[in-house]
Design a protein around this motif. Structure first.
Motif, short mmCIF file in Angstrom:
data_model
loop_
_atom_site.label_atom_id
_atom_site.label_comp_id
_atom_site.label_asym_id
_atom_site.label_seq_id
_atom_site.Cartn_x
_atom_site.Cartn_y
_atom_site.Cartn_z
N ASP A 91 0.79 -1.22 0.02
CA ASP A 91 0.06 0.06 -0.05
C ASP A 91 0.79 1.20 0.19
O ASP A 91 0.79 1.87 0.88
CB ASP A 91 -0.81 0.13 1.23
CG ASP A 91 -1.95 1.03 0.94
OD1 ASP A 91 -2.34 1.41 -0.02
OD2 ASP A 91 -2.62 1.61 2.07
N VAL A 92 1.77 1.31 -0.90
CA VAL A 92 2.53 2.68 -1.26
C VAL A 92 2.19 2.87 -2.80
O VAL A 92 1.85 2.22 -3.59
CB VAL A 92 3.87 2.52 -1.00
CG1 VAL A 92 4.22 2.35 0.57
CG2 VAL A 92 4.73 1.49 -1.73
N LYS A 356 5.66 0.88 7.02
CA LYS A 356 4.52 1.04 6.34
C LYS A 356 3.38 0.45 7.53
O LYS A 356 2.44 1.33 8.04
CB LYS A 356 4.31 0.31 5.21
CG LYS A 356 2.86 0.27 4.32
CD LYS A 356 2.89 1.97 3.86
CE LYS A 356 1.70 2.75 3.58
NZ LYS A 356 0.45 1.96 4.25
N ASN A 359 2.69 2.97 9.89
CA ASN A 359 2.27 4.31 9.56
C ASN A 359 3.44 5.40 9.48
O ASN A 359 3.16 6.56 9.66
CB ASN A 359 1.20 4.81 10.37
CG ASN A 359 -0.15 4.07 9.81
OD1 ASN A 359 -0.24 3.56 8.70
ND2 ASN A 359 -0.84 3.71 10.80
N ASP A 362 4.14 7.37 4.62
CA ASP A 362 2.68 7.53 3.90
C ASP A 362 2.33 6.63 2.49
O ASP A 362 3.18 6.43 1.99
CB ASP A 362 2.60 9.12 3.66
CG ASP A 362 1.46 9.48 3.21
OD1 ASP A 362 0.56 9.83 3.90
OD2 ASP A 362 0.89 9.40 1.78
N LYS A 363 0.95 6.48 2.44
CA LYS A 363 0.81 5.68 1.42
C LYS A 363 0.79 6.28 0.16
O LYS A 363 0.85 5.57 -0.90
CB LYS A 363 -0.67 5.03 1.59
CG LYS A 363 -1.76 5.92 1.54
CD LYS A 363 -3.07 5.33 1.76
CE LYS A 363 -4.17 5.93 0.87
NZ LYS A 363 -5.47 5.15 0.91
#
Ligand SMILES: Cc1ncc(COP(=O)(O)O)c(C=O)c1O
Ligand SMILES: [Zn+2]
Length: 406
Positions: A91-92, A356, A359, A362-363
């Motif tokens: 999820d990047v 990730k 958090n 950042d995505k």
């Protein structure tokens, strides 16, 4: 005799300056590493990279007036491989791998070695050396052979044949030294001075200069839209210093707008820089009993550790450490992208996953992981993975394959 540009070496801490023809890489006052003065005017010499060397393409960013192409083994110009699958999995926005295993001796070390040898030749040296047990030893041995220089490689006395032989094959003067390996780095600098040997050790100023080319290539490969983060497995600190300096010089020259944030990634079994950062310390402390599968980054007292702390804090970068299990998982996952890195080289992927999940990243981030060296350098790691092969007779082969069709 090759001549040098009019520039200087500067202490990374107290800013005392030294002449560029100095080989001793550390400040005589504060003992911290020196670095070549930053370049603030220059550009890329566009050419055909099938024939050009990194020293020619980025000549404005090196202090040499003339380079000897014959010492090059055509290092650098390595691929930057994007993974859409990993980007969605983690999820990047984007994740890319700078595959340094495609260098002549299968690691990023070749970049710094060629620049170090160029400096040694500029000063008239006929002898070079390195204190290393791994990638750097192999690299210096190979380039020393190519340049016909007397090459001294100092390793620890208990180095297993698996690591000794890939160095010995190039026929350097290979010495197994019985004693404190950490002290050997500092002693080698004095021994080099006395015996006319130019030691191109891990964070020698000109080795750091070589690592700048990783940043230069990333800028070119990404059309000068630089990424948000560069993730670098860190031991002595030479490579991360060089990569950051490369981005800073390109920014000073107006080639990029911003400098990406560096992520200094270490193995939990030996993470002196990460420890100092998390404990809010200004200086690193020696790690007792270091132990990690990522042998290439197992330096318990990194010579550029304090400078990495200073620089990456200024850069608003990130410090992270990952366990051996996380490193091995990342190594296996990276093979699904067609890339087999040695454990140290898969630390960045493990680090991205960890950051990730927490958090910290950042995505919307674009991340570049530096895969610093090839997996075949450390084949003992095969035992750590559940690797399979099927047995079958020729008569049963067709049936066996049919049974396995999806
Ligand atoms: C494969 C690999 N990755 C990372 C590193 C760490 O680089 P540095 O010592 O410049 O921090 C090394 C150093 O030997 C290495 O061989
Ligand atoms: Zn100083």
């Amino acid at each position: 005799m090759y001549t040098l540009k009019n520039t200087k070496l500067i202490c990374t801490k107290c800013k005392k300056t030294f002449p560029i023809d100095q080989v001793y890489p550390r400040c005589d006052i504060c003992k911290e590493p020196l670095e070549v003065e930053k370049v603030s005017r220059g550009g890329i010499h566009e050419g055909d990279i099938l024939n050009q060397t990194i020293l020619e393409r980025y000549a404005d960013f090196f202090p040499f007036l003339k380079v000897d192409k014959k010492i090059s083994l055509h290092e650098g110009f390595t691929p930057l491989v994007e993974s859409l699958n990993l980007a969605s999995e983690l999820d990047v926005k984007n994740i890319l791998f700078k595959n340094e295993s495609q260098n002549p001796t299968w690691s990023f070390k070749d970049r710094g070695t060629v620049v170090g040898i160029q400096h040694a030749l500029s000063l008239g040296y006929k002898r070079i050396g390195a204190v290393s047990t791994g990638n750097m030893a192999v690299s210096v041995a190979a380039y020393g052979a190519k340049a016909s220089l007397e090459t001294f490689i100092l390793v620890s006395a208990n180095l297993p044949p698996e690591k000794l032989n890939p160095i010995a094959i190039y026929d350097p003067i290979l010495i197994k030294v019985d004693g404190d390996y950490g002290k050997l780095y500092f002693d080698s600098l004095d021994i080099g001075k006395q015996n006319g040997i130019y030691f191109i050790n891990s964070d020698a100023p000109f080795r750091v200069e070589g690592s700048k080319t990783i940043a230069f290539e990333i800028c070119e490969q990404m059309n000068f839209e630089d990424p948000d983060y560069i993730v670098i497995p860190t031991s002595s600190g030479g490579n991360i210093r060089g990569i950051l300096k490369g981005f800073e010089e390109f920014r000073q020259c107006g080639l990029i707008k911003k400098v990406p944030k560096m992520i200094c990634a270490q193995a939990s079994g030996c993470s002196p820089i990460y420890n100092a950062y998390t404990n809010n310390m200004k200086y690193i402390s020696r790690v007792e009993n270091p132990h990690t599968i990522a042998h290439a980054i197992e330096n318990p007292y990194p010579p550029s550790g304090n400078e990495v702390l200073r620089k990456i804090r200024d850069n608003e970068g990130v410090f992270v450490s990952v366990t051996d299990d996380e490193i091995l998982q990342a190594q296996k996952r990276l093979t699904k992208e067609g890339i087999f890195g040695q454990p140290a080289a898969t630390v960045p992927l493990a680090a991205v996953k960890k950051l990730k999940n927490k958090n910290i990243v950042d995505k919307n981030s674009t991340m570049v992981c530096i895969v610093t060296g090839g997996g075949l350098k450390y084949t003992a790691v095969f035992e750590k993975h559940d690797l399979k092969a099927l047995d079958c007779t020729l008569e049963n082969l067709s049936k066996s394959i049919t049974n396995r069709l999806l």
